[in-house]
Design a protein around this motif. Structure first.
Motif, PDB file in Angstrom:
ATOM      1  N   UNK A 164       7.078 -12.893 -20.123  1.00 37.69           N
ATOM      2  CA  UNK A 164       7.681 -12.783 -18.669  1.00 37.69           C
ATOM      3  C   UNK A 164       9.206 -12.145 -18.641  1.00 37.69           C
ATOM      4  N   UNK A 165       9.909 -12.536 -19.395  1.00 40.51           N
ATOM      5  CA  UNK A 165      11.313 -12.003 -19.730  1.00 40.51           C
ATOM      6  C   UNK A 165      11.301 -10.612 -19.851  1.00 40.51           C
ATOM      7  N   UNK A 166      10.556  -9.876 -21.006  1.00 41.27           N
ATOM      8  CA  UNK A 166      10.301  -8.420 -20.962  1.00 41.27           C
ATOM      9  C   UNK A 166       9.999  -7.753 -20.043  1.00 41.27           C
ATOM     10  N   UNK A 167       8.839  -8.398 -19.158  1.00 43.63           N
ATOM     11  CA  UNK A 167       8.148  -7.543 -18.172  1.00 43.63           C
ATOM     12  C   UNK A 167       8.956  -7.701 -17.007  1.00 43.63           C
ATOM     13  N   UNK A 168       9.811  -8.793 -17.076  1.00 47.48           N
ATOM     14  CA  UNK A 168      10.481  -8.762 -15.734  1.00 47.48           C
ATOM     15  C   UNK A 168      11.804  -8.023 -15.904  1.00 47.48           C
ATOM     16  N   UNK A 169      12.386  -7.645 -16.997  1.00 50.00           N
ATOM     17  CA  UNK A 169      13.418  -6.651 -17.297  1.00 50.00           C
ATOM     18  C   UNK A 169      12.663  -5.145 -17.148  1.00 50.00           C
ATOM     19  N   UNK A 170      11.621  -4.939 -17.735  1.00 46.83           N
ATOM     20  CA  UNK A 170      11.034  -3.657 -17.961  1.00 46.83           C
ATOM     21  C   UNK A 170      10.568  -3.096 -16.694  1.00 46.83           C
ATOM     22  N   UNK A 171       9.816  -4.084 -15.790  1.00 42.87           N
ATOM     23  CA  UNK A 171       9.108  -3.411 -14.607  1.00 42.87           C
ATOM     24  C   UNK A 171       9.322  -4.397 -13.458  1.00 42.87           C
ATOM     25  N   UNK A 172       9.995  -5.384 -13.477  1.00 39.69           N
ATOM     26  CA  UNK A 172      10.190  -6.130 -12.021  1.00 39.69           C
ATOM     27  C   UNK A 172       9.172  -7.104 -11.996  1.00 39.69           C
ATOM     28  N   UNK A 173       8.592  -7.741 -13.098  1.00 43.68           N
ATOM     29  CA  UNK A 173       7.539  -8.650 -12.695  1.00 43.68           C
ATOM     30  C   UNK A 173       8.236  -9.873 -12.121  1.00 43.68           C
ATOM     31  N   UNK A 174       7.678 -10.670 -11.280  1.00 43.09           N
ATOM     32  CA  UNK A 174       8.105 -12.002 -10.576  1.00 43.09           C
ATOM     33  C   UNK A 174       7.265 -12.938 -10.881  1.00 43.09           C
ATOM     34  N   UNK A 175       7.782 -14.334 -10.729  1.00 45.26           N
ATOM     35  CA  UNK A 175       6.960 -15.519 -10.966  1.00 45.26           C
ATOM     36  C   UNK A 175       7.281 -16.257  -9.460  1.00 45.26           C
ATOM     37  N   UNK A 176       6.152 -16.821  -8.949  1.00 49.41           N
ATOM     38  CA  UNK A 176       6.245 -17.430  -7.671  1.00 49.41           C
ATOM     39  C   UNK A 176       5.574 -18.792  -7.908  1.00 49.41           C
ATOM     40  N   UNK A 177       6.349 -19.841  -7.056  1.00 59.16           N
ATOM     41  CA  UNK A 177       5.607 -21.016  -6.825  1.00 59.16           C
ATOM     42  C   UNK A 177       5.130 -21.413  -5.596  1.00 59.16           C
ATOM     43  N   UNK A 178       3.892 -21.749  -5.492  1.00 58.75           N
ATOM     44  CA  UNK A 178       3.217 -22.019  -4.232  1.00 58.75           C
ATOM     45  C   UNK A 178       2.627 -23.438  -4.395  1.00 58.75           C
ATOM     46  N   UNK A 179       2.207 -24.049  -3.019  1.00 56.11           N
ATOM     47  CA  UNK A 179       1.432 -25.262  -3.071  1.00 56.11           C
ATOM     48  C   UNK A 179       0.519 -25.087  -2.064  1.00 56.11           C
ATOM     49  N   UNK A 180      -0.774 -25.294  -2.346  1.00 51.50           N
ATOM     50  CA  UNK A 180      -1.724 -25.252  -1.311  1.00 51.50           C
ATOM     51  C   UNK A 180      -2.038 -26.810  -0.619  1.00 51.50           C
ATOM     52  N   UNK A 181      -1.849 -26.798   0.581  1.00 54.62           N
ATOM     53  CA  UNK A 181      -1.695 -27.943   1.551  1.00 54.62           C
ATOM     54  C   UNK A 181      -3.251 -28.391   1.863  1.00 54.62           C
TER      55      UNK A 181
END
Ligand code: CO
Length: 208
Positions: A164-181
């Motif tokens: 994740x660290x590499x992909x974030x730096x190289x191509x802007x990958x993002x991590x998201x946190x969601x909750x299903x209600x």
């Protein structure tokens, strides 16, 4: 669910897909380029693709009890590495859900055998956030908040990985946190601050 019905459903599903396009399955067979990796709970009520309206080929999916991202879980780590390094997904999503049995079980004083080490990771989330959680008197609200904090901590665990660290730096990958209600069907974006989490944890967890 009747197993004969499963095969009958499958035949109908094939018919529906072929009605959309004659070469539907030929196209599916050519390969996948999903843009999302979804990590969710195994709970039978939280159907990853259906609740997002995603079609085959659009989302790479990993599910386990309470949507955990544990660094020594070879299964989850292989999924993350394959999706990020090889499939080059653009977004990684951890999706929790209210009324999560795994989160509830982690808060019981009971010996649950092989589940103990798995659920201990949720107890660790509680320990990290015990000050905030202990101030919530309403039990249901406290569980809901723990579900959200667990999602947030699993996002942090993702950001600790080299992939994740590499992909974030190289191509802007993002991590998201969601909750299903589960009570309303709503998908809630917890809007975790990916950039500041990444920046803060790099001091200790910088790998790539
Ligand atoms: Co669950």
């Amino acid at each position: 669910m009747n197993l004969d019905k499963v095969f009958e459903n499958n035949k109908n599903w094939i018919k529906d897909k072929l009605a959309l396009s004659n070469d539907y399955f030929e196209e599916l067979g050519k390969g996948q380029t999903p843009e999302l990796l979804y990590i969710g709970c195994s709970d039978s009520r939280v159907t990853a693709e259906e609740l997002m309206g995603a079609k085959p080929g659009e989302v790479f999916v990993h599910r386990n009890i309470a949507n955990m991202v544990i660094s020594i879980d070879l299964n989850a780590m292989s999924v993350v590495n394959y999706a990020v390094d090889h499939l080059k997904v653009q977004h990684v999503i951890v999706c929790g859900h209210y009324e999560c049995g795994g989160v509830k079980a982690a808060m019981q004083s009971a010996d649950l055998g092989i589940l103990n080490p798995w659920l201990r990771n949720i107890r660790d989330v509680y320990r990290i956030h015990s000050k905030e959680l202990n101030e919530i008197k309403d039990e249901a609200k406290k569980y809901n908040r723990l579900v959200e904090l667990n999602v947030q901590e699993q996002c942090v665990n993702l950001i600790k990985t080299a992939a994740v660290q590499k992909a974030s730096r190289e191509r802007g990958l993002k991590v998201h946190g969601w909750v299903f209600d589960i009570h309303t069907g709503n998908l809630i974006d917890l809007k975790i601050d990916f950039d500041s989490i990444l920046k803060n944890i790099m001091e200790i967890y910088h790998l790539d």
